[in-house]
Design a protein around this motif. Structure first.
Motif, short mmCIF file in Angstrom:
data_model
loop_
_atom_site.label_atom_id
_atom_site.label_comp_id
_atom_site.label_asym_id
_atom_site.label_seq_id
_atom_site.Cartn_x
_atom_site.Cartn_y
_atom_site.Cartn_z
N THR A 88 0.83 -1.22 0.00
CA THR A 88 0.00 0.00 0.00
C THR A 88 0.86 1.27 0.00
O THR A 88 0.37 2.33 -0.38
CB THR A 88 -0.98 0.01 1.19
OG1 THR A 88 -0.24 -0.13 2.41
CG2 THR A 88 -2.01 -1.09 1.05
N ALA A 89 2.13 1.15 0.41
CA ALA A 89 3.02 2.32 0.32
C ALA A 89 3.28 2.67 -1.14
O ALA A 89 3.32 3.84 -1.52
CB ALA A 89 4.33 2.04 1.04
N SER A 90 3.46 1.64 -1.96
CA SER A 90 3.72 1.88 -3.38
C SER A 90 2.43 1.96 -4.21
O SER A 90 2.43 2.54 -5.28
CB SER A 90 4.64 0.80 -3.95
OG SER A 90 4.03 -0.47 -3.84
N HIS A 91 1.36 1.37 -3.72
CA HIS A 91 0.08 1.35 -4.43
C HIS A 91 -1.07 1.61 -3.45
O HIS A 91 -1.82 0.70 -3.10
CB HIS A 91 -0.13 0.01 -5.14
CG HIS A 91 0.84 -0.25 -6.23
ND1 HIS A 91 2.11 -0.75 -6.00
CD2 HIS A 91 0.75 -0.03 -7.56
CE1 HIS A 91 2.75 -0.85 -7.14
NE2 HIS A 91 1.95 -0.41 -8.10
N PRO A 92 -1.21 2.86 -3.00
CA PRO A 92 -2.27 3.15 -2.01
C PRO A 92 -3.68 2.87 -2.53
O PRO A 92 -4.60 2.70 -1.74
CB PRO A 92 -2.07 4.63 -1.70
CG PRO A 92 -1.22 5.17 -2.78
CD PRO A 92 -0.43 4.04 -3.34
N GLU A 93 -3.83 2.78 -3.84
CA GLU A 93 -5.15 2.48 -4.40
C GLU A 93 -5.61 1.06 -4.04
O GLU A 93 -6.78 0.72 -4.23
CB GLU A 93 -5.14 2.69 -5.92
CG GLU A 93 -4.23 1.78 -6.70
CD GLU A 93 -2.78 2.27 -6.80
OE1 GLU A 93 -2.38 3.19 -6.07
OE2 GLU A 93 -2.03 1.70 -7.62
N LEU A 94 -4.72 0.23 -3.50
CA LEU A 94 -5.09 -1.12 -3.09
C LEU A 94 -5.69 -1.17 -1.68
O LEU A 94 -6.23 -2.20 -1.26
CB LEU A 94 -3.87 -2.05 -3.14
CG LEU A 94 -3.53 -2.60 -4.51
CD1 LEU A 94 -2.17 -3.29 -4.49
CD2 LEU A 94 -4.59 -3.57 -4.99
N ILE A 95 -5.60 -0.07 -0.96
CA ILE A 95 -6.08 -0.05 0.44
C ILE A 95 -7.52 -0.55 0.58
O ILE A 95 -7.80 -1.34 1.49
CB ILE A 95 -5.89 1.35 1.05
CG1 ILE A 95 -4.40 1.62 1.25
CG2 ILE A 95 -6.65 1.48 2.38
CD1 ILE A 95 -4.07 3.04 1.68
N PRO A 96 -8.44 -0.16 -0.29
CA PRO A 96 -9.83 -0.65 -0.11
C PRO A 96 -9.98 -2.16 -0.26
O PRO A 96 -10.99 -2.72 0.18
CB PRO A 96 -10.61 0.06 -1.21
CG PRO A 96 -9.78 1.22 -1.60
CD PRO A 96 -8.36 0.82 -1.37
N PHE A 97 -8.98 -2.83 -0.85
CA PHE A 97 -9.10 -4.27 -1.09
C PHE A 97 -8.37 -5.11 -0.04
O PHE A 97 -8.33 -6.32 -0.15
CB PHE A 97 -8.55 -4.60 -2.48
CG PHE A 97 -9.28 -3.86 -3.57
CD1 PHE A 97 -10.50 -4.31 -4.03
CD2 PHE A 97 -8.76 -2.69 -4.10
CE1 PHE A 97 -11.18 -3.64 -5.02
CE2 PHE A 97 -9.43 -2.00 -5.10
CZ PHE A 97 -10.65 -2.47 -5.56
N LEU A 98 -7.78 -4.45 0.93
CA LEU A 98 -7.00 -5.14 1.96
C LEU A 98 -7.55 -4.84 3.34
O LEU A 98 -8.09 -3.77 3.57
CB LEU A 98 -5.53 -4.74 1.86
CG LEU A 98 -4.87 -5.09 0.53
CD1 LEU A 98 -3.47 -4.52 0.45
CD2 LEU A 98 -4.84 -6.60 0.34
N PRO A 99 -7.41 -5.74 4.27
CA PRO A 99 -6.74 -7.03 4.16
C PRO A 99 -7.57 -8.02 3.34
O PRO A 99 -8.73 -7.77 3.03
CB PRO A 99 -6.61 -7.48 5.61
CG PRO A 99 -7.73 -6.82 6.32
CD PRO A 99 -7.92 -5.51 5.62
#
Length: 152
Positions: A88-99
């Motif tokens: 998520t540091a390199s791709h914060p757009e993934l935050i909604p899909f994690l964990p």
């Protein structure tokens, strides 16, 4: 009419659960273990792969509002803190899909597990640096589902 729509919706759900393990972007497994045992096995399988369970979410209240009566329905969220921080540091757009998460619910004397297929994320995030991570998540989730499918 409302009752007919509810039955059609339930029939559609049941048909979708009988499809192969990978359908419509979902990974699914059915286990012959009852819900409490399957829940214990699921948590153990997740931990055995180095993940930490971050939250167990009960969704019974929302299901009850829709006249679906079951107290055996949970969403298990899990992840590896260092991995989630790095990705998520390199791709914060993934935050909604994690964990990552796996939904588990009872159906009679069996439990059904459903997870979103990590490969679906490749369609939204085509960065080649993410592919090994999505592959790794896919392998781990498939391994977890297979372990529960084969558990007696």
């Amino acid at each position: 009419m409302k009752k007919l729509m509810r039955h059609l919706g339930l029939a559609t759900l049941l048909l979708s659960l009988s499809l192969p393990a990978m359908a419509e972007g979902l990974l699914m497994a059915r286990t012959d273990n009852q819900f409490p045992e399957a829940m214990t096995l699921l948590q153990s399988a997740i931990a055995a792969r180095g993940y930490k369970i971050t939250r167990l979410q009960e969704v019974n209240e929302n299901l009850a509002k829709r006249d679906f009566k079951s107290d055996m329905y949970r969403v298990v969220y899990f992840g590896k803190l260092d991995e989630v921080k790095a990705v998520t540091a390199s791709h914060p757009e993934l935050i909604p899909f994690l964990p990552l998460n796996i939904t588990i619910f009872a159906e009679g004397d069996q439990a059904i597990l459903v997870a979103s297929h990590p490969k679906m994320l490749e369609q939204f995030f085509p960065d080649p640096k993410l592919k090994p991570i999505f592959d790794h998540w896919e392998a781990d989730i498939l391994s977890i589902l297979n372990e529960l499918r084969e558990a007696k």
